[in-house]
Design a protein around this motif. Structure first.
Motif, PDB file in Angstrom:
ATOM      1  N   LEU A  71       6.136  -9.301  -4.590  1.00 16.09           N
ATOM      2  CA  LEU A  71       6.440  -9.834  -3.260  1.00 16.09           C
ATOM      3  C   LEU A  71       5.174 -10.249  -2.528  1.00 16.09           C
ATOM      4  O   LEU A  71       5.119 -11.302  -1.882  1.00 16.09           O
ATOM      5  N   LEU A  72       4.150  -9.388  -2.621  1.00 17.88           N
ATOM      6  CA  LEU A  72       2.881  -9.680  -1.963  1.00 17.88           C
ATOM      7  C   LEU A  72       2.272 -10.970  -2.523  1.00 17.88           C
ATOM      8  O   LEU A  72       1.862 -11.857  -1.775  1.00 17.88           O
ATOM      9  N   SER A  73       2.253 -11.070  -3.849  1.00 19.80           N
ATOM     10  CA  SER A  73       1.682 -12.262  -4.476  1.00 19.80           C
ATOM     11  C   SER A  73       2.460 -13.506  -4.078  1.00 19.80           C
ATOM     12  O   SER A  73       1.877 -14.543  -3.778  1.00 19.80           O
ATOM     13  N   ASN A  74       3.786 -13.375  -4.079  1.00 20.12           N
ATOM     14  CA  ASN A  74       4.610 -14.523  -3.711  1.00 20.12           C
ATOM     15  C   ASN A  74       4.327 -14.979  -2.289  1.00 20.12           C
ATOM     16  O   ASN A  74       4.301 -16.179  -1.993  1.00 20.12           O
ATOM     17  N   THR A  75       4.130 -14.003  -1.407  1.00 17.31           N
ATOM     18  CA  THR A  75       3.836 -14.351  -0.019  1.00 17.31           C
ATOM     19  C   THR A  75       2.528 -15.126   0.073  1.00 17.31           C
ATOM     20  O   THR A  75       2.432 -16.133   0.791  1.00 17.31           O
ATOM     21  N   PHE A  76       1.515 -14.658  -0.678  1.00 21.66           N
ATOM     22  CA  PHE A  76       0.247 -15.390  -0.702  1.00 21.66           C
ATOM     23  C   PHE A  76       0.447 -16.790  -1.286  1.00 21.66           C
ATOM     24  O   PHE A  76      -0.068 -17.778  -0.763  1.00 21.66           O
ATOM     25  N   ASN A  77       1.206 -16.850  -2.406  1.00 17.63           N
ATOM     26  CA  ASN A  77       1.455 -18.154  -3.024  1.00 17.63           C
ATOM     27  C   ASN A  77       2.066 -19.114  -2.013  1.00 17.63           C
ATOM     28  O   ASN A  77       1.670 -20.268  -1.882  1.00 17.63           O
ATOM     29  N   GLN A  78       3.089 -18.614  -1.305  1.00 16.36           N
ATOM     30  CA  GLN A  78       3.829 -19.476  -0.385  1.00 16.36           C
ATOM     31  C   GLN A  78       2.951 -19.938   0.772  1.00 16.36           C
ATOM     32  O   GLN A  78       3.029 -21.084   1.200  1.00 16.36           O
ATOM     33  N   LEU A  79       2.104 -19.026   1.259  1.00 13.40           N
ATOM     34  CA  LEU A  79       1.175 -19.402   2.331  1.00 13.40           C
ATOM     35  C   LEU A  79       0.299 -20.573   1.899  1.00 13.40           C
ATOM     36  O   LEU A  79       0.102 -21.531   2.638  1.00 13.40           O
ATOM     37  N   ALA A  80      -0.227 -20.430   0.676  1.00 12.83           N
ATOM     38  CA  ALA A  80      -1.105 -21.493   0.177  1.00 12.83           C
ATOM     39  C   ALA A  80      -0.334 -22.810   0.073  1.00 12.83           C
ATOM     40  O   ALA A  80      -0.808 -23.862   0.513  1.00 12.83           O
ATOM     41  N   ILE A  81       0.878 -22.733  -0.476  1.00 15.25           N
ATOM     42  CA  ILE A  81       1.695 -23.941  -0.618  1.00 15.25           C
ATOM     43  C   ILE A  81       1.984 -24.555   0.747  1.00 15.25           C
ATOM     44  O   ILE A  81       1.838 -25.769   0.947  1.00 15.25           O
ATOM     45  N   ASP A  82       2.390 -23.711   1.691  1.00 10.35           N
ATOM     46  CA  ASP A  82       2.753 -24.226   3.020  1.00 10.35           C
ATOM     47  C   ASP A  82       1.565 -24.880   3.708  1.00 10.35           C
ATOM     48  O   ASP A  82       1.697 -25.936   4.329  1.00 10.35           O
ATOM     49  N   LEU A  83       0.386 -24.248   3.597  1.00  8.46           N
ATOM     50  CA  LEU A  83      -0.791 -24.833   4.246  1.00  8.46           C
ATOM     51  C   LEU A  83      -1.191 -26.139   3.567  1.00  8.46           C
ATOM     52  O   LEU A  83      -1.559 -27.110   4.231  1.00  8.46           O
ATOM     53  N   GLN A  84      -1.096 -26.153   2.242  1.00 15.08           N
ATOM     54  CA  GLN A  84      -1.455 -27.382   1.541  1.00 15.08           C
ATOM     55  C   GLN A  84      -0.469 -28.507   1.866  1.00 15.08           C
ATOM     56  O   GLN A  84      -0.853 -29.661   2.034  1.00 15.08           O
ATOM     57  N   TRP A 106       0.842  -1.216   0.000  1.00 12.80           N
ATOM     58  CA  TRP A 106       0.000   0.000   0.000  1.00 12.80           C
ATOM     59  C   TRP A 106       0.867   1.254   0.000  1.00 12.80           C
ATOM     60  O   TRP A 106       0.576   2.230  -0.683  1.00 12.80           O
ATOM     61  N   ASN A 107       1.951   1.219   0.780  1.00 13.76           N
ATOM     62  CA  ASN A 107       2.836   2.387   0.873  1.00 13.76           C
ATOM     63  C   ASN A 107       3.503   2.689  -0.465  1.00 13.76           C
ATOM     64  O   ASN A 107       3.710   3.853  -0.816  1.00 13.76           O
ATOM     65  N   SER A 108       3.836   1.645  -1.222  1.00 14.29           N
ATOM     66  CA  SER A 108       4.515   1.888  -2.496  1.00 14.29           C
ATOM     67  C   SER A 108       3.608   2.644  -3.463  1.00 14.29           C
ATOM     68  O   SER A 108       4.083   3.457  -4.258  1.00 14.29           O
ATOM     69  N   TRP A 109       2.281   2.415  -3.368  1.00 14.03           N
ATOM     70  CA  TRP A 109       1.341   3.164  -4.217  1.00 14.03           C
ATOM     71  C   TRP A 109       1.300   4.634  -3.811  1.00 14.03           C
ATOM     72  O   TRP A 109       1.198   5.528  -4.645  1.00 14.03           O
ATOM     73  N   ALA A 130       9.522   4.629  -9.270  1.00 18.37           N
ATOM     74  CA  ALA A 130       8.410   4.393  -8.347  1.00 18.37           C
ATOM     75  C   ALA A 130       7.512   3.284  -8.872  1.00 18.37           C
ATOM     76  O   ALA A 130       6.975   2.483  -8.104  1.00 18.37           O
ATOM     77  N   LYS A 131       7.328   3.237 -10.200  1.00 17.98           N
ATOM     78  CA  LYS A 131       6.478   2.191 -10.776  1.00 17.98           C
ATOM     79  C   LYS A 131       7.136   0.821 -10.657  1.00 17.98           C
ATOM     80  O   LYS A 131       6.464  -0.176 -10.376  1.00 17.98           O
ATOM     81  N   ALA A 132       8.461   0.812 -10.858  1.00 15.31           N
ATOM     82  CA  ALA A 132       9.160  -0.471 -10.731  1.00 15.31           C
ATOM     83  C   ALA A 132       9.019  -0.999  -9.304  1.00 15.31           C
ATOM     84  O   ALA A 132       8.844  -2.199  -9.085  1.00 15.31           O
ATOM     85  N   ILE A 133       9.068  -0.079  -8.333  1.00 15.19           N
ATOM     86  CA  ILE A 133       8.935  -0.495  -6.940  1.00 15.19           C
ATOM     87  C   ILE A 133       7.536  -1.034  -6.664  1.00 15.19           C
ATOM     88  O   ILE A 133       7.360  -2.060  -5.989  1.00 15.19           O
ATOM     89  N   VAL A 134       6.517  -0.358  -7.221  1.00 12.16           N
ATOM     90  CA  VAL A 134       5.143  -0.843  -7.022  1.00 12.16           C
ATOM     91  C   VAL A 134       5.013  -2.255  -7.589  1.00 12.16           C
ATOM     92  O   VAL A 134       4.422  -3.152  -6.974  1.00 12.16           O
ATOM     93  N   LYS A 135       5.576  -2.455  -8.758  1.00  6.50           N
ATOM     94  CA  LYS A 135       5.527  -3.781  -9.368  1.00  6.50           C
ATOM     95  C   LYS A 135       6.212  -4.798  -8.468  1.00  6.50           C
ATOM     96  O   LYS A 135       5.684  -5.881  -8.185  1.00  6.50           O
ATOM     97  N   ASP A 136       7.414  -4.431  -7.958  1.00  9.77           N
ATOM     98  CA  ASP A 136       8.163  -5.344  -7.086  1.00  9.77           C
ATOM     99  C   ASP A 136       7.372  -5.698  -5.833  1.00  9.77           C
ATOM    100  O   ASP A 136       7.314  -6.868  -5.429  1.00  9.77           O
ATOM    101  N   LYS A 137       6.765  -4.687  -5.220  1.00  7.10           N
ATOM    102  CA  LYS A 137       6.003  -4.950  -3.994  1.00  7.10           C
ATOM    103  C   LYS A 137       4.783  -5.813  -4.299  1.00  7.10           C
ATOM    104  O   LYS A 137       4.355  -6.642  -3.489  1.00  7.10           O
ATOM    105  N   GLY A 138       4.217  -5.594  -5.493  1.00 10.57           N
ATOM    106  CA  GLY A 138       3.087  -6.430  -5.891  1.00 10.57           C
ATOM    107  C   GLY A 138       3.505  -7.879  -6.061  1.00 10.57           C
ATOM    108  O   GLY A 138       2.790  -8.801  -5.648  1.00 10.57           O
TER     109      GLY A 138
END
Lengths: 154, 293, 451
Positions: C138-151, C113-116, C128-136
C-alpha cells in the motif's frame, strides 16, 4: 473566518481581552505541576471564561498558544456529585478537601455524532488560590473519557 | 471622479465576490466540521495538527502493545502460581520426610511423589500461550524447553527476552526464561529432595528445607517482578489514554469548528450576500433612461 | 448675415449634430464593452465656419483614451494572471497529496510502521507478516501514484503552455496586422480592437506597451532583458517544442526571432512555465528522495535480520530504486511473506528485535537529518503556504487592477446618464437647426414670392 493570526489567542490589550474574537470575562492562571499528558512540556495555562459562551471555557497554553482546548466546570455535570477525588491528589495541590478545589473537564467533539463529550475520568483539578493544578486520572472504571454532554448539564 | 456604469457594477461585484468567498469558506467549515481541513487553510496549525495525529497513531500502537503484553504477563502469573503451588507441596513433603519417625517405605513413597511432582512441574513449565512456549526465552517454537529424563531437568531454551514497546524509547520485558527459573535453584533442590528421600536420608532431607524455602522465595520474586511489569503497563496505559484524549481534544478544537458559531456566522454572511445582491440589481437599474420614459 | 449664410450655417449645424448624435449612439451601444474607448464629438471644430465640411472621424471626433493609465493597467494585469494561475496550480498539487485523509502518505506511513510493531509482538505469525507485506505494498502504491499524478500534472501544464503560446501568437498577429493597417489611416475602431487584443495579451504574459507617433504600437516582454514581441510590422512569435515522454517533462519555449524564454516571467504563461520547470519537479524530487530513503533504511535493517528459516541478507523493498515511481516491495516477499525477517539472531522464533527496529525507523533521523514524517510534513506545509500566498497576492492585485480599471473607465468609459443627456441636448439642437432651415426656407420663399 478566523485567520491564523487571530485564532486561539488570548490577547490582552488594555482592558479588552479577546479569545477567538470573543470577550474574556475572567482569566485564571494555572500551573500544571506535572505538565499536560500528551503535551508534557507544557505547564503554564490560562483558563478563560468567555462572554456569551458560558458554560464553555477556553483552556490555552501560555507558551504555545496554538495548543488550546475547550473545558467546562465539572460541577455543572449531574454525574459529578458521585465522584470522589483521592485525598492524596488534593494533598499534592495543597488542598484539604474537594470543596476547596476547582475541577474542570476537557471537551472534544465526537466524530460520529458531532456532539461534545467530556473526559470525566481525568479532570483537571486545581487550587484556586495557588493556581497549582494536575490532571488527575481517577481509578473508577465506570468513568468514561468520552462522556456525552447531552442531558448532562443540569 | 467621473462615474460610469462599468465602475458601478465593478465595485458592487467586488463586494459580492468578497461575500461569496466568505460564504464558501463557511460552507466548507460547516460541511466538514473542520476549520483547518487542509494545509492551505492554515499551514502552521495544520503542520502542528499533523504531528499530533502521528503521535496519536503511535499512542494507539503503544496501547495495542500494552494489551498484547498484558495477556502474556497475566498468563505468566497463572502458570507461575501453579508452579509455586507445586513447590509448596514439595516442601510439605520435605517436612514430612525429614521427620525421623517416618519409615523407609514412607520415604520411598514420598520420593516417588516428588518424582511425579517434578514431571508435573516440567509439564507446567512447558506451557504454551498463543501457540508459543512461554518460558523458553525467544526460542518460542521449542515446545519442550524443559526435559526430565528421570534423573535431571535440563533446559534447552535460550535466555532471550521478549519486549513490548509501551512508550517512546521504553520497552518492558514480558517473559521469564528457563534460565531465570533455573537460577532460583528450584530444580537442584527438587532433584536433591527426590534422591535424599530415595536413600532414606532424613537428615539430608532436613538440610534441604532451607534450600527449598529459598527456591520458593526466589520463584515468588520472579512472579513479583512479573507483577511489577503488569503494574507498570497499567499505569502507562491510563496515562496513555489520558494523553490520547487530550490530543484528540486539541485536534477537535483545531479541526472541528464550533458548529453553532459557524452556523451563526454563516447565516449572517448569507444575509449580507442577499442584501448585496438586491442593492446591486437596484443600483444597476437606476439610470436616466428610467426617468425619460 | 445673409439668408444663404443662415442656410449654410444651419446645414453645417445639422450635419454636426447628426455626427454628434451618431457618436453618442455609438457610445451608448458600447456601454457594455470594457475595451471600448468613448468618442466625443468636438462640436467646436465641427461647427467652426472655417473648418468646412469634414465628415471624417479624425479631427472632429475625439477618442478619449487614458494613455498612461491604460498602459499601467496593461502592465499590472500580468500579476492577476500570474497569481490566479499560481493559486490554481498549487491548489491542484495540494489535492494530489490528499492530506489529511486516510489514503494520504502520512496515514500510509503510520500504518506501515505500526504493522512492523505488531509483527514484533508476534514474530512467528504468518498473519502478521502478511499484513506487513500488505502495508508495504500500500505504501509503495501510494508513492507510485503520487509520482504518476505529479508527472501527469506536469504534462497537463505543458499542454497549457502550448495552448497559451498559441493564444499569444494569435494576439500578437492581430496587433501586428492592425499596426500595418494604421499605416494607411488611423481608425478609432481599429484602435479599440487593438486595445482589446493587448488587454487579453496582458493577462497571458508580462508586457510593456508604447505607442509611436505613427499610431503603431510596440510591445515588449521581459524584465532585465527586454525582448520585443511586436514593433510596427515586426513580430517575434513564440515557438514551443514538446519533448518525447520522459520523467521530467517540460515543454521548451523559444522566440522565433530570438530572446531567452526566461524573459516570460509573468502572466498566466509565466506561472505555467515556473510550474512545469521548477515547482512540480521540485515536489517530485522530494517525494522521490523520501521513497528512496525509506526503501534504503528499511532494507538495511531487514538485511541484517533473520527470518523463521534462519535466512538472512534479504531485501524487503526493491533495492536501488531511483524514485517514488519505482518503489515496491520485493517480489520474493510478495510471493512469500514468510520470508520477512524479524529476529536479530538465528533460531529465535520469538525474537522480534529486527521488526521493532524497523518500526523505530519512524523516529530516526532517516532523511536529511530529520524524521521521515517531518520531511513529508514540510512538503505539505510549503504547498499550503504557496496556496495561501498566491491567494493573498491574487486578491490584492485584483484590487489594484480594479482600481486602475475604474480610473481608466473614468476617462474612457461610457456613462449612460451623460450620453442620454447629451442625446437630448443634441436632438433639441438638431431640431432647432432644422427649424432654422425651414425658417430660412420660408424666408427665401417669402423673398421669392416678392419677386
Amino acid at each position: 473566518m478566523n485567520t491564523s493570526a487571530q485564532h486561539s489567542n488570548v490577547e490582552e490589550s488594555g482592558e479588552n481581552r479577546e479569545f477567538d474574537g470573543l470577550q474574556v470575562i475572567d482569566l485564571k492562571h494555572i500551573d500544571l505541576i506535572n505538565g499536560l499528558p500528551g503535551f508534557e512540556h507544557l505547564h503554564a495555562f490560562v483558563l478563560a471564561e468567555l462572554e456569551g459562551y458560558a458554560p464553555f471555557c477556553a483552556f490555552q497554553s501560555v507558551d504555545e498558544p496554538d495548543i488550546s482546548m475547550l473545558m467546562i466546570d465539572a460541577k455543572l455535570l449531574k454525574i459529578w456529585q458521585e465522584v470522589d477525588l483521592p485525598p492524596r491528589e488534593l494533598e499534592i495541590l495543597g488542598l484539604d478537601n474537594k470543596t476547596d478545589s476547582k475541577q474542570y473537564v476537557i471537551l472534544k467533539v465526537d466524530q460520529g455524532t458531532q456532539e461534545f463529550t467530556a473526559n470525566i475520568k481525568a479532570p483537571i483539578v486545581f487550587n484556586p488560590i495557588s493556581g497549582a493544578a494536575n490532571q488527575v486520572i481517577l481509578d473508577n472504571i465506570n468513568l468514561s473519557v468520552e462522556h456525552p454532554l447531552t442531558n448532562e448539564l443540569a | 471622479m467621473r462615474i460610469t456604469q462599468s465602475i458601478m457594477s465593478r465595485n458592487l461585484m467586488t463586494n459580492l465576490n468578497i461575500n461569496r468567498e466568505t460564504m464558501t469558506e463557511l460552507q466548507n467549515a460547516a460541511a466538514n466540521g473542520k476549520e483547518v481541513s487542509k494545509s492551505s487553510d492554515d499551514p502552521v496549525r495544520f503542520a502542528k495538527a499533523s504531528r499530533f495525529r502521528k503521535t496519536l497513531s503511535q499512542y494507539d500502537q503503544y496501547s495495542r502493545n500494552i494489551n498484547d503484553g498484558s495477556g502474556w504477563v497475566d498468563n505468566n502469573a497463572l502458570v507461575m502460581n501453579e508452579f509455586h503451588a507445586l513447590i509448596v507441596d514439595a516442601r510439605s513433603i520435605a517436612i514430612q520426610g525429614s521427620d525421623a519417625s517416618q519409615s523407609e517405605e514412607t520415604r520411598q513413597v514420598l520420593s516417588d511423589r516428588v518424582d511425579d511432582m517434578i514431571e508435573e512441574s516440567v509439564a507446567t513449565l512447558n506451557s504454551t500461550y498463543l501457540g508459543k512456549s512461554i518460558f523458553s526465552g525467544t526460542d518460542t517454537q521449542n515446545m519442550e524447553p524443559f526435559e526430565y529424563d528421570g534423573s535431571n531437568i535440563t533446559y534447552t531454551g535460550n535466555e532471550g527476552k521478549m519486549n513490548r514497546r509501551i512508550s517512546e524509547g521504553l520497552d518492558v520485558e514480558i517473559n521469564i526464561t528457563g534460565s531465570d527459573i533455573e537460577s532460583t535453584g528450584v530444580f537442584t533442590s527438587l532433584v536433591a529432595l527426590r534422591d535424599a528421600l530415595a536413600v532414606n536420608d532424613d537428615a539430608g532431607v532436613a538440610d534441604l528445607l532451607q534450600d527449598l524455602q529459598d527456591a520458593s522465595d526466589k520463584v515468588l520474586s520472579l512472579d513479583a517482578q512479573n507483577g511489577l511489569v503488569k503494574g507498570h503497563m497499567q499505569m502507562t496505559s491510563a496515562r496513555l489514554e489520558t494523553s490520547k484524549v487530550n490530543i484528540q481534544s486539541f485536534l477537535s478544537e483545531t479541526e472541528d469548528a464550533d458548529l453553532a458559531e459557524v452556523i451563526m456566522e454563516y447565516n449572517g454572511a448569507e444575509m449580507a450576500y442577499e442584501a448585496a445582491l438586491q442593492v446591486t440589481s437596484k443600483a444597476l437599474q437606476l439610470n436616466i433612461m428610467d426617468f425619460l420614459r | 448675415m445673409s439668408i444663404s449664410n443662415i442656410m449654410g450655417t444651419s446645414r453645417i449645424a445639422l450635419s454636426a449634430y447628426q455626427t454628434a448624435i451618431s457618436t453618442t449612439s455609438k457610445n451608448i451601444s458600447n456601454v457594455g464593452n470594457p475595451d471600448y474607448v468613448r468618442r466625443r464629438a468636438d462640436l467646436g471644430s465641427l461647427i467652426s465656419p472655417t473648418s468646412g465640411l469634414a465628415f471624417g472621424e479624425e479631427g472632429n471626433i475625439e477618442r478619449l483614451e487614458s494613455g498612461f493609465i491604460q498602459r499601467q493597467l496593461w502592465y499590472k494585469t500580468q500579476f492577476v494572471g500570474r497569481h490566479q494561475t499560481d493559486e490554481m496550480v498549487y491548489s491542484q498539487i495540494e489535492t494530489v497529496f490528499n492530506e489529511p485523509t486516510s489514503s494520504g502518505l502520512s496515514s500510509m506511513m503510520g500504518e506501515f510502521w505500526n504493522s512492523w510493531n505488531d509483527l514484533a509482538n508476534d514474530p512467528d505469525s504468518n498473519t502478521a507478516k502478511a499484513i506487513v507485506k500488505d502495508k508495504g505494498v500500500l505504501l509503495s502504491n501510494t508513492f507510485n501514484q503520487l509520482a504518476i499524478d505529479l508527472q501527469t500534472m506536469q504534462r497537463e501544464v505543458g499542454d497549457d503552455v502550448g495552448d497559451t503560446a498559441d493564444k499569444v501568437n494569435t494576439l500578437l498577429n492581430e496587433i501586428k496586422t492592425i499596426n500595418e493597417t494604421m499605416g494607411s489611416g488611423y481608425s478609432y475602431d481599429m484602435a479599440d480592437a487593438r486595445d482589446a487584443a493587448i488587454s487579453k495579451l496582458s493577462k497571458l504574459i508580462n508586457i510593456s506597451v508604447t505607442e509611436n507617433s505613427d499610431h503603431k504600437v510596440n510591445i515588449t516582454t521581459g524584465g532585465n532583458t527586454l525582448v520585443p514581441l511586436v514593433s510596427g510590422d515586426f513580430i517575434n512569435e513564440l515557438e514551443y517544442h514538446v519533448p518525447p515522454f520522459q520523467e521530467n517533462y517540460a515543454v521548451e519555449l523559444s522566440f522565433s526571432e530570438g530572446g531567452p524564454s526566461s524573459a516570460i516571467s509573468g502572466g498566466i504563461l509565466g506561472s505555467l512555465l515556473e510550474a512545469q520547470e521548477s515547482s512540480i519537479p521540485s515536489y517530485l524530487q522530494q517525494v522521490d528522495a523520501l521513497a528512496v530513503a525509506i526503501s534504503r533504511e528499511v532494507n538495511e535493517v531487514h538485511k541484517s535480520g533473520f527470518n523463521l528459516a534462519d535466512v538472512t541478507g534479504l531485501d524487503f523493498f526493491n533495492p536501488d530504486v531511483s524514485g517514488a515511481a519505482s518503489m515496491g516491495v520485493h517480489e520474493d516477499i510478495i510471493d512469500d511473506p514468510m520470508l520477512i525477517a524479524t529476529s536479530d539472531a538465528a533460531s529465535e522464533a520469538g525474537n522480534g528485535n529486527i521488526a521493532n527496529t524497523i518500526s523505530d525507523l519512524q523516529n530516526d533521523y532517516g532523511i536529511n537529518g530529520i524524521k521521515f514524517s517531518d520531511y513529508y510534513n514540510s512538503i505539505i506545509s510549503e504547498v499550503g503556504s504557496k496556496v495561501q500566498e498566491a491567494s493573498f497576492l491574487r486578491n490584492s492585485q485584483e484590487m489594484v487592477v480594479a482600481t486602475l480599471q475604474n480610473h481608466r473607465d473614468s476617462i474612457s468609459g461610457v456613462s449612460l446618464d451623460e450620453e442620454m443627456s447629451n442625446l437630448i441636448k443634441y436632438e433639441q439642437a438638431y431640431q432647432a437647426a432644422s427649424r432654422m432651415i425651414s425658417v430660412a426656407d420660408e424666408l427665401i420663399q417669402t423673398v421669392l414670392n416678392l419677386i
